[in-house]
Scaffold this active site. Sequence first.
Site, short mmCIF file in Angstrom:
data_model
loop_
_atom_site.label_atom_id
_atom_site.label_comp_id
_atom_site.label_asym_id
_atom_site.label_seq_id
_atom_site.Cartn_x
_atom_site.Cartn_y
_atom_site.Cartn_z
N SER A 10 47.72 50.89 -17.41
CA SER A 10 47.40 49.60 -18.04
C SER A 10 46.48 49.84 -19.23
O SER A 10 45.47 50.54 -19.11
CB SER A 10 46.70 48.69 -17.02
OG SER A 10 46.00 47.68 -17.71
N HIS A 34 51.83 49.45 -18.82
CA HIS A 34 51.62 48.15 -18.18
C HIS A 34 50.82 47.25 -19.13
O HIS A 34 49.70 47.60 -19.52
CB HIS A 34 50.88 48.39 -16.87
CG HIS A 34 50.61 47.20 -16.03
ND1 HIS A 34 51.52 46.69 -15.14
CD2 HIS A 34 49.50 46.42 -15.92
CE1 HIS A 34 50.98 45.65 -14.51
NE2 HIS A 34 49.76 45.46 -14.97
N ASP A 36 49.03 43.72 -19.62
CA ASP A 36 48.49 42.56 -18.90
C ASP A 36 48.36 41.37 -19.84
O ASP A 36 47.59 41.43 -20.81
CB ASP A 36 47.11 42.91 -18.32
CG ASP A 36 47.21 43.91 -17.19
OD1 ASP A 36 47.89 43.59 -16.19
OD2 ASP A 36 46.65 45.01 -17.31
N MET A 38 47.09 37.65 -20.12
CA MET A 38 46.24 36.65 -19.43
C MET A 38 46.01 35.48 -20.39
O MET A 38 45.78 35.70 -21.58
CB MET A 38 44.91 37.27 -19.06
CG MET A 38 45.04 38.54 -18.23
SD MET A 38 43.42 39.13 -17.71
CE MET A 38 43.87 40.72 -16.99
N HIS A 67 52.97 42.23 -17.23
CA HIS A 67 52.42 41.56 -16.04
C HIS A 67 51.83 40.25 -16.52
O HIS A 67 50.78 40.23 -17.17
CB HIS A 67 51.36 42.47 -15.41
CG HIS A 67 50.63 41.85 -14.26
ND1 HIS A 67 49.45 42.35 -13.76
CD2 HIS A 67 50.93 40.76 -13.48
CE1 HIS A 67 49.04 41.60 -12.75
NE2 HIS A 67 49.92 40.63 -12.57
N MET A 69 49.95 37.05 -16.23
CA MET A 69 48.97 36.26 -15.47
C MET A 69 48.73 34.99 -16.27
O MET A 69 47.69 34.80 -16.91
CB MET A 69 47.69 37.08 -15.29
CG MET A 69 47.86 38.17 -14.24
SD MET A 69 46.67 39.50 -14.43
CE MET A 69 47.47 40.45 -15.70
N MET A 138 48.97 42.75 -5.69
CA MET A 138 47.67 42.89 -6.35
C MET A 138 46.66 43.43 -5.34
O MET A 138 46.50 42.88 -4.25
CB MET A 138 47.19 41.53 -6.88
CG MET A 138 47.95 41.00 -8.08
SD MET A 138 48.03 42.13 -9.49
CE MET A 138 46.29 42.34 -9.92
N ASP A 174 48.47 47.21 -8.11
CA ASP A 174 47.71 47.02 -9.35
C ASP A 174 46.29 46.59 -9.00
O ASP A 174 46.09 45.54 -8.40
CB ASP A 174 48.42 45.95 -10.20
CG ASP A 174 47.74 45.69 -11.54
OD1 ASP A 174 46.79 46.41 -11.88
OD2 ASP A 174 48.20 44.77 -12.24
#
Length: 221
Positions: A10, A34, A36, A38, A67, A69, A138, A174
């Site tokens: 990540s 990866h 992320d 958000m 990923h 979120m 998670m 993760d």
Amino acid sequence: MSREVRITPSILNANLDDLASEIRRIAEVSDLVHLDIMDDQFVPNFTFDFEAATKIVKESVLPVDAHLMVLDADRIAPQYAQIGCTSVTLHVEATKDIAQTLKAIRSEGARSGLAVKPNTDIADYADFSDLVDMFLIMTVEPGFGGQKFMFDMVEKIQRARKIIGSRPIWLQVDGGISEETIEIAAAAGADTFVAGSAVFRSHDPAQMVAKLRELALSVPE
Ligand code: DX5
Ligand code: ZN
């Protein structure tokens, strides 16, 4: 047969000013990178807007494992598949029509991922298995890198492995994955490992990825 292992670093804790170079540093030894995403709503943190994420995906020398979120994953997830992410993972807690959105990700040519937060039971989502290419358990509360691996998630990883059975679904973990914890997650059945701070806060990120892979592979199947 040898164990299948994927390491997906990540970049949350990498140098955000030059992500293309950061990704190149780990490219030779990593399977995917990866990413992320958000939105400061689903989690109390913000990373990249769609424009910035698109630039990262286009410039990345590694396939991208997104990923998400974010709230409104139903609308956003297919867009991440369209810009070329290899894998797009949505959270069950943020998705209204999970089946439809998983199908939309696949129909855009990406792998579909389904993630659960620590307090969400994976068994409640077993019925989606035929629409899923990867489950993500998670092992921290989503939102931030550098947190401690939650050991009470080990049982959930084991349960997910049972649900998967002989299907070719990847099982990703993760949060808090490091030299200290990767073997525990692998022994529980994980085969795809996100590692953020363990990799990018080490003095040699590529060497750390190789080390993590070696440790995961050392666990008997
Ligand atoms: C946290 C993110 C993770 C994070 C992991 O919500 O989903 O991918 O980058 O960071 P570490 O490996 O430091 O726990
Ligand atoms: Zn993540």
